[in-house]
Design an enzyme around this catalytic site. Structure first.
Site, PDB file in Angstrom:
ATOM      1  CB  SER A 100      -0.838   0.225   1.333  1.00 49.78           C
ATOM      2  OG  SER A 100      -0.121   0.403   2.345  1.00 49.78           O
ATOM      3  CG  ASP A 101       1.512   6.025  -1.249  1.00 49.26           C
ATOM      4  OD1 ASP A 101       2.258   5.936  -0.405  1.00 49.26           O
ATOM      5  OD2 ASP A 101       0.989   6.541  -2.246  1.00 49.26           O
ATOM      6  CB  ALA A 102       2.084   6.516   3.604  1.00 51.44           C
TER       7      ALA A 102
END
Length: 556
Positions: A283-285
Site C-alpha cells: 500500500s501507499d502510506a
C-alpha cells in the site's frame, strides 16, 4: 490458501527457497503473521529503531537515513543480528533531495529525463543500488511511472520521468533492471496511475479520469511492461479509477471512487487477474488522507489487506493497528487464508533477494569502498552537467559575466523541503560571488533602485512537495509585500529566472525574458547551472515536459 506459484515471475524461487517460505510462514504465531504485514517508518535513532523492531517484529522498515554512515551501518548490523526473520529495509530512492544523505549526489527522475540517456540512467541507478545494499537497504519504492499530464500536480512534479510515455517507459525499465540486478527490489508506483489529477493523495483520494482505452494506452502499457520486465513489487495508491469499476458495475456510485489501496476490484481483478501480476503489492502510506477520508481507521486499515495489498505501509500507532487486524480476523472480515497469502508474498520477496541465505553483514570498511566514491562522484557530476535546460533567452542575456552584470540582485525563497520547517539557503549566490559578481540578496522591506544593479536573478527551488495542494510562484512571499509582488524588474534590468525544481513557473511569469529549468536543487546541480550560465558548459538538457503549459504566451 490459494496456491501461489513462487517459482514463476517475478520471484523465480528454487525448491529450497520455496521450502523456506513455507516453513517460516507456518512457524509464525498468528500474532507474528499479522506483524509481518507491516512496514514501519523508522525515523528515530538507531537504538530506538532497533528496539521498536525487536518489540513489534514487523516485516520491514522504511528508514529515514541520517548523514552518519557509521551509525547507519551499526543499525543495519543490529537489525540483522536481532531478527530471526530477515527484514525488508526500504527507502524512496528518487535522487536529488530524496537520496541517501551520505551517498553520491544524483539527479532526480525529471532531471534524468532531461538528459534522456538510458545508459546514464542505468549507471546512475546502479550507483544508487550498490550504495543502498552497502548499508543494508534492499527495497526501493521507485521508479515512479506517473505521467506529468496535469502540470499543476505538486505531487508528481519532479518525481516522474516527464510527460512522454515512451520516455517514462525507457527510463523506468532501465532503473528496474539496474536495481534488481544489484540486490534492490524495485517498486513501480503509484497504481493505478497518477498525473491527470492536480491534487495530492496525501490530502485527498485522487482520481485517474481516463477511459479504459486511454488508460490501457498509457498506464496500462507502463504497468504491463514493468510486470513483463520482472518488477518485484507495485505500490497500490490512494487513487481511484472509476472507468474500470463502472465497466464492471455501471451503478457503482461512490464505490467508483474507492482508492486502489482499499479496492479488491483494482488490486485483485485488474492488477492480479487482468495484468497477471504475481509479485508483492504494497500500500501507499496508510496515514495519508487519501485513504483516511474514505472511512474510520478501524474499518479501512484491515481493508488494505482484505482488498489485496500484502503490506501495510507506515502506521502512527503500530500496536493499535495490529489490534485492528486481530479484530478483523476474529470477526471474519479478514480471513486467515488472505493473511497467509500476504505473508507468503512478503517472505517470497525476502527470498527472491536472497535474504534467507547466509550473507556478509554490512561493514563500515566495505561501505566506504562503495558509498560516495570519487569514481561515482565524477560520473554523477558528468550526468548532472547535462541536466540544466535553457527554456528561453529572448534578449540573448547569456552567458553572464562580471564585466557586464557585476551587481546582481537576487530574489529567492530558498530550498523548500517536505520535512524541513524552514527553507534552506541556496549556494548559488555564494558561487556567483566567487565568480567576481557583487551579489545582494533581497530581504523584505529593502528599498530597490534599479540603477544600483546590473542583473536580477529569481531563484526558485521547490521540488515535489508533500501535503502541498499547488506549487506556484508566490510573488508576495518572494518579494515581501503587496507592492513588491506587482513590480517587474525585467523592463529596467536584464533578468534571469532559474527553477531548481518545479518546471512550470512560466505560467506565473510568462514575460520573464530568460528562464532555465534545473529540476533539482542539489549542490551538484547548482554548480552545473553556474557552469552553464557562465558559458563554460552548454545547456544540454531538453525539456521532458512542456514548460509553457500549452500556452504560447510564455514563449515571448
Amino acid at each position: 490458501m490459494a496456491p501461489i506459484d513462487l517459482s514463476a515471475a517475478p520471484f523465480h524461487l528454487d525448491d529450497a527457497a520455496i521450502a523456506w517460505v513455507a516453513a517460516t510462514r507456518d512457524g509464525l504465531s498468528p500474532r507474528d503473521k499479522l506483524a509481518q504485514l507491516f512496514v514501519l517508518l523508522a525515523r528515530g535513532t538507531p537504538e530506538e529503531v532497533a528496539g521498536e523492531v525487536r518489540s513489534f517484529k514487523p516485516g520491514g522498515i522504511t528508514r529515514i537515513y541520517s548523514d552518519d554512515l557509521d551509525a547507519e551501518i551499526g543499525l543495519a548490523r543490529a537489525l540483522g543480528a536481532s531478527n530471526a526473520i530477515p527484514l525488508l529495509i526500504s527507502a524512496d530512492l528518487e535522487g536529488s533531495r530524496m537520496s541517501l544523505p551520505f551517498g553520491t549526489s544524483i539527479p532526480n527522475p525529471l532531471g534524468l529525463a532531461a538528459v534522456d540517456d538510458v545508459a546514464a540512467t542505468t549507471a546512475i541507478s546502479t550507483i544508487m543500488a550498490r550504495e543502498a545494499t552497502a548499508v543494508g537497504l534492499n527495497w526501493s519504492f521507485t521508479p515512479v511511472i506517473d505521467i506529468n499530464a496535469a502540470w499543476r500536480s505538486a505531487i508528481v512534479g519532479t518525481r516522474s520521468y516527464g510527460s512522454d510515455i515512451d520516455k517514462v517507459e525507457r527510463h523506468a525499465l532501465a532503473q528496474i533492471a539496474a536495481f534488481q540486478a544489484n540486490g534492490v527490489a524495485a517498486t513501480v508506483k503509484h497504481w493505478p496511475g497518477e498525473g491527470f489529477d492536480d491534487r495530492d493523495q496525501h490530502l485527498v483520494t485522487t482520481v485517474n479520469p481516463l477511459t479504459m482505452p486511454q488508460w490501457e494506452a498509457s498506464f496500462g502499457r507502463l504497468y504491463r511492461k514493468a510486470i513483463a520486465e520482472g518488477v518485484l513489487s507495485i505500490m497500490s495508491a490512494h487513487i481511484a479509477l472509476p472507468a474500470f469499476v463502472r465497466a464492471l458495475d455501471p451503478d457503482a456510485g461512490a464505490e467508483a471512487y474507492r482508492p486502489a489501496s482499499l479496492s479488491r476490484i483494482l488490486n485483485q481483478d485488474l492488477l492480479r487477474r487482468e495484468l497477471g501480476f504475481n509479485g508483492l503489492i504494497v500500500s501507499d502510506a496508510t496515514p495519508m488522507a487519501g485513504m483516511g477520508d474514505w472511512g474510520p481507521r478501524d474499518v479501512v486499515l484491515p481493508e488494505v489487506i482484505i482488498a489485496g495489498c500484502d503490506v501495510i505501509l507506515f502506521s502512527d500507532d503500530a500496536n493499535g493497528d495490529l489490534m485492528r487486524l486481530v479484530k478483523a480476523v476474529a470477526d471474519g472480515r479478514l480471513s486467515q487464508e488472505r493473511v497467509d497469502e500476504a505473508v507468503t508474498r512478503i517472505l517470497a520477496l525476502k527470498a527472491a533477494l536472497g535474504l534467507h541465505k547466509e550473507r556478509a553483514e554490512p561493514s563500515i570498511e566495505a561501505a566506504r569502498r562503495v558509498v560516495a566514491t570519487e569514481e561515482s562522484r565524477l560520473f554523477a557530476e558528468g550526468v548532472t552537467a547535462r541536466v540544466p535546460t535553457l527554456v528561453k533567452d529572448v534578449n540573448k542575456l547569456l552567458p553572464l559575466s562580471p564585466a557586464k552584470h557585476k551587481r546582481v540582485l537576487v530574489f529567492s525563497g530558498g530550498v523548500v523541503l517536505p520535512f524541513v520547517p524552514h527553507p534552506l539557503p541556496l549556494s548559488l549566490p555564494d558561487r556567483l560571488e566567487k565568480e567576481g559578481f557583487a551579489v545582494t540578496v533581497h530581504v523584505p522591506g529593502m528599498e530597490i533602485d534599479p540603477r544600483d544593479f546590473d542583473l536580477v536573478l529569481y531563484l526558485l527551488a521547490e521540488e515535489t512537495l508533500l501535503t502541498r495542494g499547488r506549487i506556484f510562484l508566490d510573488w508576495h512571499k518572494l518579494t515581501g509585500s503587496v507592492f513588491g509582488a506587482m513590480h517587474r524588474f525585467w523592463h529596467d534590468l536584464p533578468t534571469l529566472m532559474i527553477s531548481f525544481g518545479y518546471p512550470y513557473y512560466l505560467y506565473d511569469a510568462p514575460r520573464v525574458p530568460a528562464y532555465v529549468n534545473a529540476y533539482g536543487s542539489s549542490e551538484a546541480l547548482q554548480a552545473a547551472v553556474v557552469e552553464a550560465i557562465m558559458g563554460r558548459a552548454p545547456f544540454a538538457g531538453t525539456s521532458p515536459v512542456d514548460p509553457f503549459v500549452g500556452s504560447e504566451q510564455g514563449r515571448y
